[in-house]
Design an enzyme around this catalytic site. Structure first.
Site, PDB file in Angstrom:
ATOM      1  N   ARG A  78      54.802  43.305  51.057  1.00  0.00           N
ATOM      2  CA  ARG A  78      53.464  43.051  51.597  1.00  0.00           C
ATOM      3  C   ARG A  78      53.321  41.546  51.822  1.00  0.00           C
ATOM      4  O   ARG A  78      53.431  40.766  50.874  1.00  0.00           O
ATOM      5  CB  ARG A  78      52.399  43.553  50.615  1.00  0.00           C
TER       6      ARG A  78
ATOM      7  N   HIS B 142      44.534  37.212  55.173  1.00  0.00           N
ATOM      8  CA  HIS B 142      44.544  36.862  53.742  1.00  0.00           C
ATOM      9  C   HIS B 142      43.949  35.449  53.632  1.00  0.00           C
ATOM     10  O   HIS B 142      44.591  34.520  53.161  1.00  0.00           O
ATOM     11  CB  HIS B 142      45.962  36.961  53.173  1.00  0.00           C
TER      12      HIS B 142
ATOM     13  N   GLU C 289      40.692  41.414  50.242  1.00  0.00           N
ATOM     14  CA  GLU C 289      39.622  41.018  49.333  1.00  0.00           C
ATOM     15  C   GLU C 289      38.408  40.379  50.022  1.00  0.00           C
ATOM     16  O   GLU C 289      38.121  39.184  49.820  1.00  0.00           O
ATOM     17  CB  GLU C 289      40.166  40.070  48.251  1.00  0.00           C
TER      18      GLU C 289
ATOM     19  N   ASN D  29      43.448  45.753  44.565  1.00  0.00           N
ATOM     20  CA  ASN D  29      44.058  44.691  43.765  1.00  0.00           C
ATOM     21  C   ASN D  29      43.390  44.700  42.404  1.00  0.00           C
ATOM     22  O   ASN D  29      42.166  44.619  42.309  1.00  0.00           O
ATOM     23  CB  ASN D  29      43.843  43.324  44.417  1.00  0.00           C
TER      24      ASN D  29
ATOM     25  N   TYR E 152      43.490  43.114  38.401  1.00  0.00           N
ATOM     26  CA  TYR E 152      44.009  42.141  37.437  1.00  0.00           C
ATOM     27  C   TYR E 152      43.407  42.292  36.054  1.00  0.00           C
ATOM     28  O   TYR E 152      44.072  42.118  35.048  1.00  0.00           O
ATOM     29  CB  TYR E 152      43.758  40.708  37.939  1.00  0.00           C
TER      30      TYR E 152
ATOM     31  N   GLU F  84      48.061  44.705  44.688  1.00  0.00           N
ATOM     32  CA  GLU F  84      48.355  43.513  43.877  1.00  0.00           C
ATOM     33  C   GLU F  84      48.099  43.841  42.423  1.00  0.00           C
ATOM     34  O   GLU F  84      47.060  44.426  42.081  1.00  0.00           O
ATOM     35  CB  GLU F  84      47.444  42.321  44.235  1.00  0.00           C
TER      36      GLU F  84
HETATM   37  C1  FCB Z   1      44.101  37.668  44.456  1.00  0.00           C
HETATM   38  C2  FCB Z   1      44.611  37.150  45.779  1.00  0.00           C
HETATM   39  C3  FCB Z   1      46.009  36.627  45.748  1.00  0.00           C
HETATM   40  C4  FCB Z   1      46.318  35.886  44.466  1.00  0.00           C
HETATM   41  C5  FCB Z   1      45.894  36.706  43.269  1.00  0.00           C
HETATM   42  C6  FCB Z   1      46.202  36.057  41.938  1.00  0.00           C
HETATM   43  O1  FCB Z   1      42.723  37.544  44.419  1.00  0.00           O
HETATM   44  O2  FCB Z   1      44.547  38.158  46.758  1.00  0.00           O
HETATM   45  O3  FCB Z   1      46.194  35.831  46.881  1.00  0.00           O
HETATM   46  O4  FCB Z   1      45.758  34.651  44.488  1.00  0.00           O
HETATM   47  O5  FCB Z   1      44.530  36.996  43.335  1.00  0.00           O
END
Ligand code: FCB
Length: 468
Positions: free
Chosen positions: A84, A128, A173, A299, A301, A353
């Site tokens: 990607r 992006h 995002e 995405n 985290y 992500e």
């Molecule tokens: C996301 C982004 C990516 C990277 C990660 C850690 O928000 O899409 O570009 O910075 O966080």
């Protein structure tokens, strides 16, 4: 640190499930003003004093613009199915509209052909975050004209690459571009206005829907979708004001995007709180936004804990956090996916992500990033739980292939499974990359053994690949 429990082999893992790695143009390419590339809003933002933690910029980054072939060899070595990446709009159309830059287009064409030659599926993101600065001068995403420029850009890129690209993401995002770029102003273009942020969010969504319609009308056969950054939200306490704030923030992050995309309407509880900041919406916009997608990218985290009095600090909670200060909370991924599946009619879902920054050290040519391996393995396990619960998962991609320019944090935060020495541009596979490679290898081996039954093998770090 928690060790991952071995997973029992899972029968009927989705056919054709895609494993990948991810990057984005501004974060890795460098060559910021070469071969006709125009400036993006991030090139401009990096010059604002204090905007970037280490006062760096994207001028060189990982020099991927020059090193792309050996970077593709590394991707091939990992054994992933997909890569990607994103196209830099100002590299292919320097002013955002008007003349196209043939050298820029050729760069992405070579990249896509290089991937296909190596048996790797190209997953292309159109936006992006690196909007051409020339368009920002005319109002950027706050201006409705940018919607139409984006649709034209999407059509131009896909006229060139649409026959070879597996999947296309319109925007990465939108919440980050809208809220961090236009409300808190900590990201480019650095504007601070809630009204502007909401108008930007609307234009991003609208341009997504219109681009899907235009690309389909052009006969593009790639799968089309969008990527959202989502996380479950929890109130910091049972106090009514914390609960209310949590609902608002969930409305702004998740429902503000997912509701229009799947139901064609903004969430009424959020609209009711916006007063004069409600964005201008023209007749037909919401219908366009609801254009069916072939996939949804998520995405993930961390989770968020919300308090009415200000932000809740994970560090003071004594929690397990990454170098970003983000709490490590894999079960949140299962919760999020199950919620989305129960509340919306989802197309196939990718984790586009997932990954973590840690303070890595190169020692004798190795990077022993056990924490990152553990993070990835635990999140894959959490995703597998969601598959078991019926969520239509189609793929998983690690953020990131390479250490890179982490936006306002500059080069201080390392998310790569491959280490980059920015002085020499040397790449070193971290233990997490070797683990991911071993994991994928085992998966394919087991798949071959099991015939048509797809199984996920034990997911835990493999000591023989970890050099310990
Ligand atoms: C996301 C982004 C990516 C990277 C990660 C850690 O928000 O899409 O570009 O910075 O966080």
């Amino acid at each position: 640190m928690t060790t991952v429990d071995p997973l029992k082999a899972l029968k009927n893992f989705p056919e054709g499930f895609v494993w990948g790695v991810a990057t984005s143009s501004f974060q890795i390419e460098g060559a910021a003003a070469e071969d006709g590339k125009g400036p993006s809003i991030w090139d401009t933002f990096c010059r604002v004093p204090g905007a970037i933690a280490d006062a760096s910029n994207g001028n060189s980054a990982c020099d991927h613009y020059r090193l792309w072939e050996s970077d593709l060899d590394l991707i091939e070595y990992l054994g992933v199915d997909a890569y990607r990446f994103s196209v830099s709009w100002p590299r292919v159309r320097p002013s955002g509209s008007g003349a196209w830059n043939e050298k820029g287009l050729r760069f992405y064409e070579n990249l896509v052909d290089g991937l296909i030659k190596r048996g790797i599926k190209p997953y292309l993101t159109l936006n992006h975050w690196d909007l051409p600065d020339a368009l920002q001068q005319q109002g950027g995403w706050a201006h409705r004209d940018t919607v139409h420029h984006f649709v034209e850009y999407a059509q131009g890129v896909m006229a060139r690459l649409g026959d070879r690209v597996t999947a296309v993401t319109t925007h990465n995002e939108p919440w980050v571009m809208a809220t961090l770029g236009h409300e808190s102003g900590i990201f480019a273009p650095g504007i601070q206005s809630r009204a502007t942020a909401l108008q930007v969010a609307h234009h991003l969504l609208l341009s997504h829907g219109l681009a899907l319609q235009a690309l389909r009308a052009d006969g593009v056969r790639s799968k089309l979708g969008i990527v959202l950054n989502l996380s479950p939200m929890f109130p910091a306490s049972a106090a009514p004001e914390d609960i209310e704030k949590t609902r608002y923030e969930d409305g702004r992050l998740l429902r503000w995007y997912v509701d229009p995309l799947f139901r064609g309407a903004y969430p009424s509880d959020v609209l009711a709180r916006l007063g004069e900041d409600v964005p201008a919406v023209a007749a037909g916009d919401m219908e366009a936004i609801k254009t069916p997608m072939d996939f949804l990218g998520v995405n993930y985290y961390s989770r968020s804990v919300i308090s009415a009095s200000g932000s809740w600090d994970t560090k003071t909670g004594g929690l397990d956090v990454t170098d970003m200060g983000w709490e490590i909370y894999p079960e949140g991924l299962t919760e999020l996916l199950v919620r989305l599946h129960s509340e919306y009619k989802l197309p196939p879902v990718y984790i586009t992500e997932n990954g973590a920054a840690f303070k890595d050290q190169v020692e004798d040519g190795r990077v022993h990033d056990k924490q990152r391996t553990d993070y990835i393995a635990r999140h894959i396990s959490a995703m597998v739980e969601a598959v078991k619960l019926g969520v239509p998962m189609a793929g998983y991609m690690v953020w990131s292939l390479l250490d890179n320019f982490e936006w306002a944090c500059g080069y201080e935060k390392r998310f790569g499974i491959i280490h980059v020495d920015y002085q020499t541009q040397t790449r070193t596979l971290k233990d997490s990359a070797l683990w991911y490679r071993g994991f994928l290898h085992q998966l394919k081996h087991d798949k071959a053994k099991a015939g048509t039954v797809h199984q996920v093998p034990m997911i835990k770090p493999q000591p023989e690949l970890m050099g310990s």
